[in-house]
Design a protein around this motif. Structure first.
Motif, PDB file in Angstrom:
ATOM      1  N   THR A 137       0.719  -1.017  -0.106  1.00 17.38           N
ATOM      2  CA  THR A 137       0.154  -0.095   0.054  1.00 17.38           C
ATOM      3  C   THR A 137       0.591   1.483   0.010  1.00 17.38           C
ATOM      4  N   TRP A 138       1.912   1.476   0.893  1.00 16.58           N
ATOM      5  CA  TRP A 138       2.602   2.383   0.844  1.00 16.58           C
ATOM      6  C   TRP A 138       3.565   2.829  -0.249  1.00 16.58           C
ATOM      7  N   VAL A 139       3.922   1.698  -1.307  1.00 16.82           N
ATOM      8  CA  VAL A 139       4.713   1.802  -2.280  1.00 16.82           C
ATOM      9  C   VAL A 139       3.940   2.512  -3.472  1.00 16.82           C
ATOM     10  N   THR A 140       2.506   1.675  -3.625  1.00 17.19           N
ATOM     11  CA  THR A 140       1.612   2.040  -4.499  1.00 17.19           C
ATOM     12  C   THR A 140       1.125   3.319  -4.432  1.00 17.19           C
ATOM     13  N   THR A 141       0.998   3.910  -3.201  1.00 16.48           N
ATOM     14  CA  THR A 141       0.681   5.632  -2.996  1.00 16.48           C
ATOM     15  C   THR A 141       1.546   6.564  -3.045  1.00 16.48           C
ATOM     16  N   GLU A 142       3.200   6.232  -2.740  1.00 11.23           N
ATOM     17  CA  GLU A 142       3.655   7.194  -2.691  1.00 11.23           C
ATOM     18  C   GLU A 142       5.128   7.060  -3.809  1.00 11.23           C
ATOM     19  N   PHE A 143       5.267   5.928  -4.278  1.00  5.41           N
ATOM     20  CA  PHE A 143       6.180   5.663  -5.243  1.00  5.41           C
ATOM     21  C   PHE A 143       5.954   5.008  -6.608  1.00  5.41           C
ATOM     22  N   SER A 144       4.958   5.361  -7.197  1.00  5.01           N
ATOM     23  CA  SER A 144       4.241   4.918  -8.324  1.00  5.01           C
ATOM     24  C   SER A 144       5.057   5.583  -9.604  1.00  5.01           C
TER      25      SER A 144
END
Length: 387
Positions: free
Chosen positions: A354-361
């Motif tokens: 969740t963190w990566v898809t939100t902040e580092f797409s």
């Protein structure tokens, strides 16, 4: 603007590295209706070029034949003129210096550099090169706040000339998958514990810390395996062949050879992360490590050294663990904790994804970089003179 903005991304090579992958991802994900993006490598070693869309027309090579090959500058300037480049954005030292001077010779409106690391010791010729050409660059995009501050102080460039854009990861390519298939293909039994380290064999990555931590882990989990994905740099850059040899020796000295699987460079890393229970990164310095983002996107929690902006990339205790540089015991402890607790791994896996898809797409990477280009073009210097 009625015509598309032409952007030329220049990099030393397109080997298997973090900066190289980000160049390809950026070129593939920028808005093609507004931007015409080309990639230029200063080497004919371009294995990642196959991942660049429309590479036949968008990938260019201007081979740098030796360290002091000054012909790179006029050849690059010629390419910028032919392409009618509006922006030249460079990555890594040779490309940075060549692009700064070539961009001014070609009359390119905006010249942008990059900073991909922090807290390293630059070579004297690099410091001299950057300082001599600092008036040629409009902005520098750093992939970490620590990197921007470090570059500003090291190369005497005002901090106001920096913009921070974190790396992005392809969350469609890197996604959670069943562990069974990749483990079977790698010859790993379903019930064995797997620790992964995805890193080129270069001193910055500090493999020794990870190897020693893994040796400690084996005392509690004797069936564990360590996947080492990555290889020496092309052309033995930075003495990586010697470093690789030292790490091979250390593996034998620690008595962990039968537990290590060295895979070398792989283009299918998205198939390998899911085989792991946890991944480690023991780097001495970093920018934004792609491997942490890729691992978390695959739902695999990480244990990494607390360097650069890793404390932002990894949410401590939620998406993984951070440890002090060279604290082997702490790294072994946290790896063991994740191996031992299935419930903790599952919780962290969900939060990491969740963190990566939100902040580092990749969309976020592309849109933020585009915004830097547009802002620089709108406020470009009245006098773009160099030196």
């Amino acid at each position: 603007m009625s015509k598309r903005i032409c952007v030329v991304l220049v990099i030393d090579d397109l080997e298997y590295g973090g900066a190289q992958r980000q160049v390809v991802e950026l070129a593939n994900n920028m808005d093609s209706d507004r931007f015409n993006v080309h990639v230029c490598a200063l080497s004919d070693y371009v294995p990642l070029g196959s991942q660049l869309r429309d590479s036949a027309t968008r990938l260019h090579t201007i081979v740098k034949k030796h360290k002091m090959d000054l012909t790179v500058v006029p050849r690059l300037a010629r390419l910028l003129r032919v392409l009618h480049a509006d922006v030249v954005h460079s990555y890594l030292f040779s490309a940075d210096i060549a692009s700064r001077v070539a961009g001014r010779l070609a009359g390119t409106a905006v010249v942008i550099g990059s900073e991909r690391n922090t807290e390293y010791t630059p070579k004297k010729r690099h410091v001299l090169g950057y300082r001599l050409t600092r008036s040629c660059v409009d902005l520098t995009i750093a992939n970490s706040r620590a990197g921007a501050q470090f570059n500003s102080e090291t190369f005497s460039q005002p901090i106001g000339d920096y913009r921070v854009v974190y790396n992005g990861v392809d969350t469609v390519r890197f996604k959670p998958q069943d562990k069974g298939t990749p483990r079977m293909e790698l010859g790993i039994a379903a019930g064995e514990h797997v620790v992964g380290m995805f890193a080129s064999f270069k001193p910055q990555k500090n493999h020794a810390m990870a190897l020693r931590a893994f040796a400690r882990v084996l005392s509690s989990f004797p069936d564990a395996k360590l996947l080492l994905v990555g290889d020496r740099l092309y052309g033995n850059m930075n003495g990586t062949a010697e470093y690789h040899g030292r790490m091979e020796t250390l593996i034998d000295e620690l008595g962990i050879r039968q537990h290590c699987i060295l895979l070398g460079n792989r283009v299918d890393v998205e198939q390998i992360y899911p085989a792991c229970d946890v991944t480690v990164l023991s780097s001495r310095y970093e920018g934004t490590p792609n491997v942490l983002l890729e691992s978390m996107a695959c739902g695999v929690p990480v244990v990494a050294t607390n360097v650069s902006d890793n404390s932002y990339v990894v949410k401590q205790g939620e998406t993984g663990f951070l440890v002090t540089l060279d604290d082997t015991e702490a790294m072994a402890r946290d790896i063991s904790l994740l191996i031992e607790s299935n419930s903790l791994r599952r919780q962290m896996a969900e939060k990491a994804r969740t963190w990566v898809t939100t902040e580092f797409s990749l969309d976020r990477l592309a849109r933020q970089t585009e915004a830097v280009y547009l802002d620089a073009l709108s406020g470009k210097r009245a006098d773009p003179g160099c030196m």
